[in-house]
Design an enzyme around this catalytic site. Sequence first.
Site, PDB file in Angstrom:
ATOM      1  N   LYS A 163       0.830  -1.213   0.000  1.00  0.00           N
ATOM      2  CA  LYS A 163       0.000   0.000   0.000  1.00  0.00           C
ATOM      3  C   LYS A 163       0.859   1.255   0.000  1.00  0.00           C
ATOM      4  CE  LYS A 163      -4.586  -1.324   1.289  1.00  0.00           C
ATOM      5  NZ  LYS A 163      -5.753  -1.104   2.148  1.00  0.00           N
TER       6      LYS A 163
ATOM      7  N   LYS B  26      -4.400 -10.888  -7.009  1.00  0.00           N
ATOM      8  CA  LYS B  26      -5.673 -11.010  -6.281  1.00  0.00           C
ATOM      9  C   LYS B  26      -6.750 -10.114  -6.907  1.00  0.00           C
ATOM     10  CE  LYS B  26      -6.362  -8.617  -2.530  1.00  0.00           C
ATOM     11  NZ  LYS B  26      -6.503  -7.984  -1.216  1.00  0.00           N
TER      12      LYS B  26
ATOM     13  N   LYS C 197     -10.971  -4.642  -5.210  1.00  0.00           N
ATOM     14  CA  LYS C 197     -11.895  -3.555  -5.534  1.00  0.00           C
ATOM     15  C   LYS C 197     -11.139  -2.275  -5.892  1.00  0.00           C
ATOM     16  CE  LYS C 197     -12.727  -3.312  -0.586  1.00  0.00           C
ATOM     17  NZ  LYS C 197     -13.430  -4.027   0.421  1.00  0.00           N
TER      18      LYS C 197
HETATM   19  P1  TYM Z   1     -11.061  -6.159   3.051  1.00  0.00           P
HETATM   20  O1  TYM Z   1     -12.085  -5.119   3.269  1.00  0.00           O
HETATM   21  O2  TYM Z   1      -9.969  -5.886   2.077  1.00  0.00           O
HETATM   22  O3  TYM Z   1     -11.747  -7.510   2.592  1.00  0.00           O
HETATM   23  C1  TYM Z   1     -12.826  -8.104   3.321  1.00  0.00           C
HETATM   24  C2  TYM Z   1     -12.644  -9.605   3.301  1.00  0.00           C
HETATM   25  O4  TYM Z   1     -12.597 -10.075   1.945  1.00  0.00           O
HETATM   26  C3  TYM Z   1     -11.466 -10.915   1.766  1.00  0.00           C
HETATM   27  N1  TYM Z   1     -10.975 -10.768   0.381  1.00  0.00           N
HETATM   28  C4  TYM Z   1     -10.803 -11.783  -0.467  1.00  0.00           C
HETATM   29  N2  TYM Z   1     -10.985 -13.097  -0.322  1.00  0.00           N
HETATM   30  C5  TYM Z   1     -10.715 -13.881  -1.393  1.00  0.00           C
HETATM   31  N3  TYM Z   1     -10.287 -13.407  -2.591  1.00  0.00           N
HETATM   32  C6  TYM Z   1     -10.086 -12.086  -2.782  1.00  0.00           C
HETATM   33  N4  TYM Z   1      -9.682 -11.620  -3.954  1.00  0.00           N
HETATM   34  C7  TYM Z   1     -10.341 -11.209  -1.682  1.00  0.00           C
HETATM   35  N5  TYM Z   1     -10.274  -9.862  -1.515  1.00  0.00           N
HETATM   36  C8  TYM Z   1     -10.645  -9.614  -0.244  1.00  0.00           C
HETATM   37  C9  TYM Z   1     -10.439 -10.394   2.769  1.00  0.00           C
HETATM   38  O5  TYM Z   1      -9.481 -11.374   3.075  1.00  0.00           O
HETATM   39  C10 TYM Z   1     -11.326 -10.056   3.950  1.00  0.00           C
HETATM   40  O6  TYM Z   1     -11.562 -11.195   4.740  1.00  0.00           O
HETATM   41  N6  TYM Z   1      -8.146  -5.695   7.066  1.00  0.00           N
HETATM   42  C11 TYM Z   1      -9.397  -6.235   6.573  1.00  0.00           C
HETATM   43  C12 TYM Z   1     -10.622  -5.693   7.289  1.00  0.00           C
HETATM   44  C13 TYM Z   1     -10.582  -5.853   8.766  1.00  0.00           C
HETATM   45  C14 TYM Z   1     -10.699  -7.066   9.500  1.00  0.00           C
HETATM   46  C15 TYM Z   1     -10.659  -6.696  10.871  1.00  0.00           C
HETATM   47  C16 TYM Z   1     -10.863  -8.398   9.113  1.00  0.00           C
HETATM   48  C17 TYM Z   1     -10.473  -4.846   9.677  1.00  0.00           C
HETATM   49  N7  TYM Z   1     -10.526  -5.332  10.928  1.00  0.00           N
HETATM   50  C18 TYM Z   1     -10.780  -7.661  11.879  1.00  0.00           C
HETATM   51  C19 TYM Z   1     -10.958  -9.355  10.143  1.00  0.00           C
HETATM   52  C20 TYM Z   1     -10.921  -8.981  11.495  1.00  0.00           C
HETATM   53  C21 TYM Z   1      -9.525  -5.880   5.105  1.00  0.00           C
HETATM   54  O7  TYM Z   1      -8.939  -4.957   4.631  1.00  0.00           O
HETATM   55  O8  TYM Z   1     -10.444  -6.629   4.432  1.00  0.00           O
END
Ligand code: TYM
Length: 337
Positions: A119, A201, A204
């Site tokens: 990032k 990956k 979004k």
């Molecule tokens: P975020 O918002 O990027 O994504 C949400 C969830 O989607 C999963 N994900 C994917 N899984 C499979 N293939 C993909 N291409 C893909 N893109 C995203 C992510 O692994 C995630 O589970 N840091 C986290 C948000 C967060 C969080 C937390 C998660 C904040 N606090 C506490 C768990 C517990 C994030 O940026 O997810």
Amino acid sequence: MENNAPEKRKRILSCIQPSGIPTLGNYLGALKNWKTLSEDFDSAFAVADLHAITVRQEPAKFRKQITEVLALLLAIGLDPEKSIVFIQSHVPAHSQLAWILNCYTQFGEMSRMTQFKDKSKAHADNVNVGLFSYPVLMAADILLYQADLVPVGIDQKQHLEIARDIANRFNTIYSPTFTVPEPYIGKQGAKVMSLQDPTKKMSKSDPNPKSYVSVFDTPDVIVKKIKSAVTDCEGKVCYGEGRDGVNNLMSIYSCCTGLDYDRIAADFEGKGYGEFKAAVAEAVVEELRPVRERFDRYMGDKAYLLDVAAKGAQRASSIADRTLNKVMKKVGFVLPK
Ligand code: TYM
């Protein structure tokens, strides 16, 4: 998270950032599992808005995205009477515990985080301290709820490891305070890849919209995007090393239909990619159709959404504040009367 059972039910917690329209990757890697797991566990799910400001957000758009992601959590079928569904910034304990845990986390540990490295390259003009300490806030999100299990995609595994390290460290310095969480990573869909570059990956934030299916894409758009997915010139539907494009489509198809790879390969034997892609597209359209329909209904009732958020924050706070108080006592703060 009501606990009426004689034995203590395990808890799960997970969050999603409102940093754009969620993709099929978010859905298959995380959200779909949340719904399934919520039936067997005490559960809490949050819109991680505090995390999202580690990159610059345009205020009006940001506000809309937060509401949309909240509506999406209901649209995937979570029942807000059973699961706690809330907006992270509505529960101040997240920021408070994050500060405390910052002081139990080493600079070196954070510097090794691959997401921080990626990032900071992608947003070189805004490498802020929040971006650096992002995993500490995430640890706070999880540890506040004493979560046993955290359902996420593979990309969050390193963050989960840090959360475990921080929990263990605090428990060792003082006395057992936090449950040490385990990641829950689904067998299928844990890393859905870009449709245009299947070595990357699906994300979004990808500037090329053809690389991802958004959960709100119309059926026509979904069909077009999947038809233009990159495959290879072998023309054979079967899972194999180095066949990233086909593997990705097979994994998506498997998640949507429940069929395993052998069965998919058998069903498409002798058939070309055209026919396979049409089947994948149809499976995705049908998987997302009810989500989209429910989403539209919830977005039409903002008062209800705000009500869900308010009740969710109240229930979340009652658990989170208990943990925060415990932590503050152990550290030696004088608690307010
Ligand atoms: P975020 O918002 O990027 O994504 C949400 C969830 O989607 C999963 N994900 C994917 N899984 C499979 N293939 C993909 N291409 C893909 N893109 C995203 C992510 O692994 C995630 O589970 N840091 C986290 C948000 C967060 C969080 C937390 C998660 C904040 N606090 C506490 C768990 C517990 C994030 O940026 O997810």
